[in-house]
Design a protein around this motif. Sequence first.
Motif, PDB file in Angstrom:
ATOM      1  N   TYR A   1       0.828  -1.029  -0.109  1.00 53.81           N
ATOM      2  CA  TYR A   1      -0.048  -0.282  -0.015  1.00 53.81           C
ATOM      3  C   TYR A   1       0.758   1.342   0.195  1.00 53.81           C
ATOM      4  CZ  TYR A   1      -3.314  -3.456   1.737  1.00 53.81           C
ATOM      5  OH  TYR A   1      -4.105  -4.691   1.771  1.00 53.81           O
ATOM      6  N   ASP A   2       0.323   2.386  -0.801  1.00 55.75           N
ATOM      7  CA  ASP A   2       0.979   3.662  -0.592  1.00 55.75           C
ATOM      8  C   ASP A   2       0.435   4.536   0.395  1.00 55.75           C
ATOM      9  OD1 ASP A   2       2.577   3.485  -3.039  1.00 55.75           O
ATOM     10  OD2 ASP A   2       0.787   3.412  -3.995  1.00 55.75           O
ATOM     11  N   VAL A   3      -0.927   4.205   0.615  1.00 53.10           N
ATOM     12  CA  VAL A   3      -1.740   4.808   1.693  1.00 53.10           C
ATOM     13  C   VAL A   3      -2.674   4.130   2.398  1.00 53.10           C
ATOM     14  CG1 VAL A   3      -3.563   6.963   1.720  1.00 53.10           C
ATOM     15  CG2 VAL A   3      -2.041   6.989  -0.081  1.00 53.10           C
TER      16      VAL A   3
ATOM     17  N   LYS B   1      -2.566   5.320  -6.816  1.00 55.21           N
ATOM     18  CA  LYS B   1      -1.917   4.842  -5.394  1.00 55.21           C
ATOM     19  C   LYS B   1      -2.550   3.652  -5.052  1.00 55.21           C
ATOM     20  CE  LYS B   1       0.701   8.556  -5.877  1.00 55.21           C
ATOM     21  NZ  LYS B   1       1.701   8.306  -6.373  1.00 55.21           N
ATOM     22  N   LYS B   2      -2.018   2.675  -4.192  1.00 53.73           N
ATOM     23  CA  LYS B   2      -2.482   1.497  -3.863  1.00 53.73           C
ATOM     24  C   LYS B   2      -3.098   2.079  -2.522  1.00 53.73           C
ATOM     25  CE  LYS B   2      -1.159  -1.017  -7.217  1.00 53.73           C
ATOM     26  NZ  LYS B   2      -1.742  -1.281  -8.388  1.00 53.73           N
TER      27      LYS B   2
ATOM     28  N   PRO C   1      -9.319  -1.211  -8.691  1.00 54.67           N
ATOM     29  CA  PRO C   1      -8.303  -2.459  -8.439  1.00 54.67           C
ATOM     30  C   PRO C   1      -7.315  -1.987  -7.496  1.00 54.67           C
ATOM     31  CG  PRO C   1      -8.208  -1.482 -10.621  1.00 54.67           C
ATOM     32  CD  PRO C   1      -9.533  -0.773 -10.087  1.00 54.67           C
ATOM     33  N   ASN C   2      -7.351  -0.357  -7.338  1.00 51.27           N
ATOM     34  CA  ASN C   2      -6.269  -0.050  -6.542  1.00 51.27           C
ATOM     35  C   ASN C   2      -6.569   0.382  -5.136  1.00 51.27           C
ATOM     36  OD1 ASN C   2      -4.551   0.351  -8.405  1.00 51.27           O
ATOM     37  ND2 ASN C   2      -5.118   2.322  -8.862  1.00 51.27           N
ATOM     38  N   ILE C   3      -7.839  -0.130  -4.695  1.00 50.02           N
ATOM     39  CA  ILE C   3      -8.312  -0.107  -3.182  1.00 50.02           C
ATOM     40  C   ILE C   3      -8.581  -1.437  -2.682  1.00 50.02           C
ATOM     41  CG2 ILE C   3     -10.175   0.814  -1.784  1.00 50.02           C
ATOM     42  CD1 ILE C   3     -10.595   3.089  -3.844  1.00 50.02           C
ATOM     43  N   GLN C   4      -8.220  -1.451  -1.426  1.00 56.25           N
ATOM     44  CA  GLN C   4      -8.612  -2.910  -0.779  1.00 56.25           C
ATOM     45  C   GLN C   4      -9.328  -2.484   0.386  1.00 56.25           C
ATOM     46  OE1 GLN C   4      -6.489  -5.704   1.801  1.00 56.25           O
ATOM     47  NE2 GLN C   4      -6.268  -6.743  -0.289  1.00 56.25           N
TER      48      GLN C   4
ATOM     49  N   PHE D   1       5.276   2.011   8.468  1.00 54.35           N
ATOM     50  CA  PHE D   1       4.495   2.454   7.478  1.00 54.35           C
ATOM     51  C   PHE D   1       5.005   3.802   6.892  1.00 54.35           C
ATOM     52  CE2 PHE D   1       1.090   4.122   4.772  1.00 54.35           C
ATOM     53  CZ  PHE D   1       1.022   3.377   3.865  1.00 54.35           C
ATOM     54  N   GLN D   2       5.462   4.213   5.859  1.00 58.62           N
ATOM     55  CA  GLN D   2       5.910   5.633   5.397  1.00 58.62           C
ATOM     56  C   GLN D   2       5.004   6.445   4.829  1.00 58.62           C
ATOM     57  OE1 GLN D   2       8.807   5.949   6.837  1.00 58.62           O
ATOM     58  NE2 GLN D   2       9.727   3.740   7.062  1.00 58.62           N
ATOM     59  N   GLY D   3       4.217   5.976   4.329  1.00 58.43           N
ATOM     60  CA  GLY D   3       3.090   6.410   3.353  1.00 58.43           C
ATOM     61  C   GLY D   3       1.987   7.212   3.977  1.00 58.43           C
ATOM     62  N   PRO D   4       1.347   8.181   3.364  1.00 58.40           N
ATOM     63  CA  PRO D   4       0.184   8.707   4.365  1.00 58.40           C
ATOM     64  C   PRO D   4      -0.873   8.069   4.897  1.00 58.40           C
ATOM     65  CG  PRO D   4       0.397   9.759   1.957  1.00 58.40           C
ATOM     66  CD  PRO D   4       1.245   8.492   2.123  1.00 58.40           C
ATOM     67  N   VAL D   5      -1.033   8.333   6.386  1.00 60.17           N
ATOM     68  CA  VAL D   5      -2.024   7.480   6.854  1.00 60.17           C
ATOM     69  C   VAL D   5      -3.251   8.362   7.170  1.00 60.17           C
ATOM     70  CG1 VAL D   5      -2.784   6.344   9.026  1.00 60.17           C
ATOM     71  CG2 VAL D   5      -0.574   6.014   8.173  1.00 60.17           C
ATOM     72  N   ILE D   6      -4.271   8.308   6.706  1.00 57.08           N
ATOM     73  CA  ILE D   6      -5.509   9.173   6.665  1.00 57.08           C
ATOM     74  C   ILE D   6      -6.461   8.626   7.906  1.00 57.08           C
ATOM     75  CG2 ILE D   6      -7.172  10.411   5.484  1.00 57.08           C
ATOM     76  CD1 ILE D   6      -5.495   9.985   2.969  1.00 57.08           C
TER      77      ILE D   6
END
Length: 390
Positions: free
Chosen positions: A3-5, A26-27, A210-213, A240-245
Amino acid sequence: MNYDVIVIGAGFSGAVTAQQMAQAGKKVLVIDKRPQIGGNMYDAPDENGVLVHWYGPHIFHTNSQRVWEYVQQFSKWFPYEHRVLGRIDGQLVPIPFNFKSLDTLFPKEKAQEIQKKLLDLFPGQRTASIMSLLSAKDETIHSFGEFVFEKVFLHYTAKQWGMPIDQVDRSVIDRVPVVLGYDDRYFQDTYQFMPEKGYTPIFEAMLDSPNIQVQTNREAGTMLKLDEVNGVISLEGTPFQGPVIFTGAIDQLFGYAYGPLPYRSLRLDFQRLETTSFQPAAVVNYPNEEDFTRITEFKKLSGQELPGVTTILREYPMAYDPMAAQGNTPYYVISDPENLALYQRYVKLAEKFPNLFLCGRLAEYKYYNMDGAILQALRLSDSLLERKSL
Ligand SMILES: Cc1cc2nc3c(=O)[nH]c(=O)nc-3n(C[C@H](O)[C@H](O)[C@H](O)COP(=O)(O)OP(=O)(O)OC[C@H]3O[C@@H](n4cnc5c(N)ncnc54)[C@H](O)[C@@H]3O)c2cc1C
């Protein structure tokens, strides 16, 4: 998927940010602790086939063209102008209080006198605030203001907020004006619509990529670890380095470290009835005698034609307690200086995590209508996508 986000919460705040990130390639992992997506907009048919809003009635209205264009990508919408009646002195009259309410509740000559004086006092205005009526020097307008204040505001506000009206934030009272005419629409926004098939299909369409789980029944606390010393968020043991919203309740995220943020909650009492129609409007307010604040009849929001059955909802305001069996859903922020200061302490904790972003009514401890939540989520997505590092 790598995941990216990560997005926590699948209400509008979470679904919009997830959709925008996924659209940009983004994944995205979306988790929600509830069994379903949609947050407080979740709706689904009950046993009689009536489309019910399970977290209270939601009517879409906005002045934002961006929001209106955005939501049209995911659903067809039909024009819907919301009208609310209130039971005052045994009669059903338009709320906000307007000239029709005046005509119904006052003798004809008195009503005409008040109407004329209101138009003279507020020339060219469509509405007047209750406070401006109460502060009027003219005795007739002042006592009319007192009448409306008592019958529409006083007891309703005390019920809704569980405190005397003088302790309630002024903006809450100003939200419902007195209308200087016969316009009986509850909202004045440019765009007033309801989704043709309800809200939940909108969320299904937004998250269908397809990019969202999406993982439901997943509590953020069981998957994410927040290391406050190093400012690192780990997803199932891996940093995890990507954005956590995060769109959930910020106090819960930090284990109520400074105590729970106060909210008002509701007990929702749904009733299925064997009748085609229960009341003359989608929503009838009960400002005075009853313990509940309003009754919603869902068929009148969706326009469904289902002869012989209908479903209604009574809302009983109550205190919020995250640990209690009832009243554990945080519905309305209680926006006073003490609570906002407590919220700021949680923000300070959140700031230790450079990749943590707070979005939505719970994470920002702020009342948003749907359109406000959507707009805020679109803006956060814009700013994240502008970053080169994402
Ligand atoms: C009774 C009521 C009626 C309303 N009526 C209207 C209306 O008519 N029109 C209008 O425009 N607006 C209305 N609103 C406002 C509307 O509900 C909000 O704008 C909307 O809920 C904001 O969406 P959100 O995504 O920020 O929050 P939510 O919809 O609450 O979504 C947050 C999601 O995060 C999940 N979550 C929280 N914590 C965690 C966690 N720790 N782990 C995993 N998941 C978590 C929750 O389960 C939830 O699904 C109403 C609000 C209330 C309370």
